[in-house]
Design an enzyme around this catalytic site. Structure first.
Site, mmCIF file in Angstrom:
data_model
loop_
_atom_site.group_PDB
_atom_site.id
_atom_site.type_symbol
_atom_site.label_atom_id
_atom_site.label_comp_id
_atom_site.label_asym_id
_atom_site.label_seq_id
_atom_site.Cartn_x
_atom_site.Cartn_y
_atom_site.Cartn_z
ATOM 1 N N GLU A 183 0.812 -1.218 0.000
ATOM 2 C CA GLU A 183 0.000 0.000 0.000
ATOM 3 C C GLU A 183 0.847 1.270 0.000
ATOM 4 O O GLU A 183 0.334 2.360 -0.286
ATOM 5 C CB GLU A 183 -0.947 -0.014 1.196
ATOM 6 C CG GLU A 183 -1.992 -1.115 1.112
ATOM 7 C CD GLU A 183 -2.747 -1.318 2.410
ATOM 8 O OE1 GLU A 183 -3.298 -0.340 2.934
ATOM 9 O OE2 GLU A 183 -2.766 -2.470 2.902
ATOM 10 N N GLU A 210 11.323 -12.801 5.364
ATOM 11 C CA GLU A 210 12.432 -12.052 5.947
ATOM 12 C C GLU A 210 11.816 -11.018 6.871
ATOM 13 O O GLU A 210 10.987 -10.221 6.445
ATOM 14 C CB GLU A 210 13.258 -11.382 4.852
ATOM 15 C CG GLU A 210 14.482 -10.671 5.393
ATOM 16 C CD GLU A 210 14.789 -9.411 4.627
ATOM 17 O OE1 GLU A 210 14.879 -8.345 5.278
ATOM 18 O OE2 GLU A 210 14.925 -9.477 3.400
ATOM 19 N N CYS A 228 16.692 -3.505 6.228
ATOM 20 C CA CYS A 228 16.647 -4.658 7.130
ATOM 21 C C CYS A 228 18.033 -5.013 7.637
ATOM 22 O O CYS A 228 18.166 -5.742 8.625
ATOM 23 C CB CYS A 228 16.012 -5.845 6.424
ATOM 24 S SG CYS A 228 16.670 -6.130 4.770
ATOM 25 N N GLY A 257 9.122 -8.047 5.469
ATOM 26 C CA GLY A 257 8.372 -7.100 6.280
ATOM 27 C C GLY A 257 8.584 -7.334 7.756
ATOM 28 O O GLY A 257 9.652 -7.792 8.181
ATOM 29 N N SER A 258 7.568 -7.064 8.535
ATOM 30 C CA SER A 258 7.685 -7.132 9.987
ATOM 31 C C SER A 258 7.612 -8.569 10.491
ATOM 32 O O SER A 258 7.089 -9.463 9.820
ATOM 33 C CB SER A 258 6.568 -6.318 10.646
ATOM 34 O OG SER A 258 5.312 -6.954 10.448
ATOM 35 N N GLU A 269 13.967 -5.082 17.422
ATOM 36 C CA GLU A 269 14.339 -4.169 16.340
ATOM 37 C C GLU A 269 13.587 -2.852 16.446
ATOM 38 O O GLU A 269 12.383 -2.831 16.699
ATOM 39 C CB GLU A 269 14.032 -4.812 14.988
ATOM 40 C CG GLU A 269 14.380 -3.936 13.793
ATOM 41 C CD GLU A 269 13.987 -4.560 12.469
ATOM 42 O OE1 GLU A 269 14.577 -4.166 11.444
ATOM 43 O OE2 GLU A 269 13.089 -5.427 12.453
#
Length: 525
Positions: A188, A266, A303, A242-243, A394
């Site tokens: 998005e 990932e 990342c 992503g998360s 993180e």
């Protein structure tokens, strides 16, 4: 190319009917007026999945040269989009034009890399063990192995790489190279960019005569559309960047299916940097400025961002912190990719600052808008770090934590306490080799890529690259999402026993008409 806000389902452009979404310009802090993007309905998900399922056998049966030409055609069509692609990506992400131009080069480069991989044929892992009818006490059958594609793959575009980890990014390129149709769920944060690249892929499909269902692009909220895609029985694998929360949600959906499927996610990594004593004493100032440059690159939205620094206490570390803080203070605030990412960064930074024993030692220039963020540098002692698991969480953005350790044993204990990582960096000189050697076993257990005297934010696309690591860096530590071997995620081996030669795949026939590398009785032919 004119944007329409339509999805691409096989050969058709389809207006989503389950709602609407607008792109957002984070630099201006306002929506982009046109176009409005229609959200996929369940029927759209069904149609895309059915087309991918129906296209699978026809696509994987294409000659390797045709499959490679398709990948190259996608690269050519992306380049042909010209400035329009860069301008739209810049508007939707706030990323600098030069960065996006470089990312476009990376994107088409990895498509061409996988075209080379396909033409070479080594990825098929062809292996032949001829029959031994006279073997005693039992004869051996003729056995031949070759890898085949898993089936339709769902790819989730990543927020922080609108080109290289998105519609035509590494997941899509490697899945198509493996012979798998792809359904992309557009992110998005860059809907218009996704449509442009999707239309480039569709043009390549038409020009090379590939089955229409080999590619589809859907739009909609990740939890709704993503869940429906991963649940669909036609889908056989998932690629996600992503998360941790988002990746694990997909893993749970995939595992709950009657037929579980692999999710290559990932997710989360803080990428420790170890400063060894000799290196810190000899060139601590240079290491500090290089570290701050890496930390703040792209407003920390990588990342592989260096979110943790480990070093032995002493005057050299004091100076490193001083120089790093001075360098960080000169760094301007930058525009983050979305309002949500900027909010999450501020929240994560606030939580980190409130943990026991933490001290802020440096900060970049303050943000001037809600979508901006400035860098931050914190310090904590090793004992406090070891006592609080939240230190390992993180913070996505330009923030890093320095851990002061008494000695190398304490450095090792901190490393042992960490979860899996994408990278681990060693800043060392020749005199540090004995100390580095002591830490290598734990570093190898913890990370997918180990660096000496560099910074982790650059990820080369090549045969030897590993962009992966133990959980929660990824959901599967045995593979990589970048580099030639990323194709392995979407392949499985098939053994053909006692087959007539003319019924075998060409790569396993005696005459080897594809001229691909093969093993025979365990040795290269």
């Amino acid at each position: 190319m004119q944007l329409t806000g339509e999805m691409l389902i096989g050969a058709e452009a389809v207006a989503g009917s389950a709602g609407t979404l607008r792109a957002f310009d984070p630099s201006k802090g306002e929506p982009i007026d046109a176009p409005v993007f229609g959200v996929a309905a369940q029927a759209d998900v069904e149609r895309a999945c059915e087309l991918a399922r129906d296209a699978f056998d026809a696509y994987r049966a294409q000659p390797l040269a045709a499959r490679a030409a398709f990948l190259e055609a996608i690269a050519d069509e992306i380049v042909a989009l010209g400035d329009a692609l860069i301008e739209r990506a810049h508007a939707e992400t706030g990323l600098p034009v030069a960065r996006l131009q470089g990312e476009r080069g990376r994107t088409v480069g990895q498509l061409r890399l996988f075209a080379r991989v396909v033409r070479d044929g080594r990825f098929l892992a062809a292996s032949i063990d001829p029959a031994q009818p006279a073997r005693t006490p039992l004869p051996r059958s003729d056995l031949r192995l070759q890898k085949v594609g898993l089936g339709p793959v769902v790819v989730f575009g990543a927020s922080n790489f609108p080109l290289a980890f998105s519609v035509a990014g590494g997941d899509t390129a490697s899945a198509l190279a493996a012979g798998c149709p792809v359904i992309v769920k557009a992110h998005e944060a860059h809907l218009g960019t996704s449509e442009l690249v999707g239309r480039a892929i569709r043009a390549a499909v038409a020009k090379t005569g590939m089955p229409a269902g080999v590619f589809s692009l859907l739009v909609g909220p990740g939890r709704v559309i993503g869940g429906a895609l991963v649940s669909h029985p036609a889908v056989q694998a998932v690629g996600f960047t992503g998360s941790r929360q988002g990746g694990m949600a997909l893993v749970q959906i995939a595992n709950a299916r009657p037929q579980p499927i692999p999710v290559y996610a990932e997710m989360s990594s803080i990428n420790p940097v170890v400063l060894f004593p000799a290196a810190l004493a000899a060139r601590g100032d240079a290491i500090a400025t290089g570290f701050v440059d890496s930390l703040t690159l792209g407003v920390g939205q990588f990342c592989t961002n260096p979110g943790l620094v480990l070093a032995i206490d002493g005057p050299d570390l004091d100076r490193f912190e001083t120089v790093a803080a001075q360098a960080l203070a000169k760094k301007p605030a930058g525009v983050m990719l979305t309002q949500g990412i900027a909010d999450a960064y501020r929240n994560g930074r606030g939580k980190l600052a409130e943990l026991p024993g933490v001290r802020e030692i440096g900060a970049g220039e303050a943000a001037q808008t809600d979508c901006q963020a400035g860098g931050a540098l914190y310090e904590v002692g090793a004992q406090a770090f070891l006592a609080e698991p939240a230190f390992s969480h993180e913070v996505f953005g330009p923030a890093s934590l320095i851990v002061r350790c008494r000695d190398l044993d304490e450095v090792a204990r901190v490393l042992e306490a960490l979860e899996g990582q994408l990278t681990a960096t060693l800043q060392m000189d020749a005199d540090d080799k004995p100390l580095a050697r002591r830490l290598l076993p734990v570093l190898e257990r913890k990370a997918g890529r180990l660096l000496v005297n560099g910074y982790p934010t650059g990820v080369e696309v090549c045969d030897a690259m590993v962009h992966g690591g133990p959980f929660p860096a990824t959901s599967n530590p045995a593979v990589t999402s970048v580099g030639a071997t990323a194709i392995e995620r979407f392949l499985r081996p098939v053994c053909y026993q006692d087959f007539p030669d003319d019924l075998l795949p060409e790569g396993l026939q005696e005459s080897n008409p594809l001229a691909i590398p093969r093993l025979r009785d365990g040795k290269a032919e």
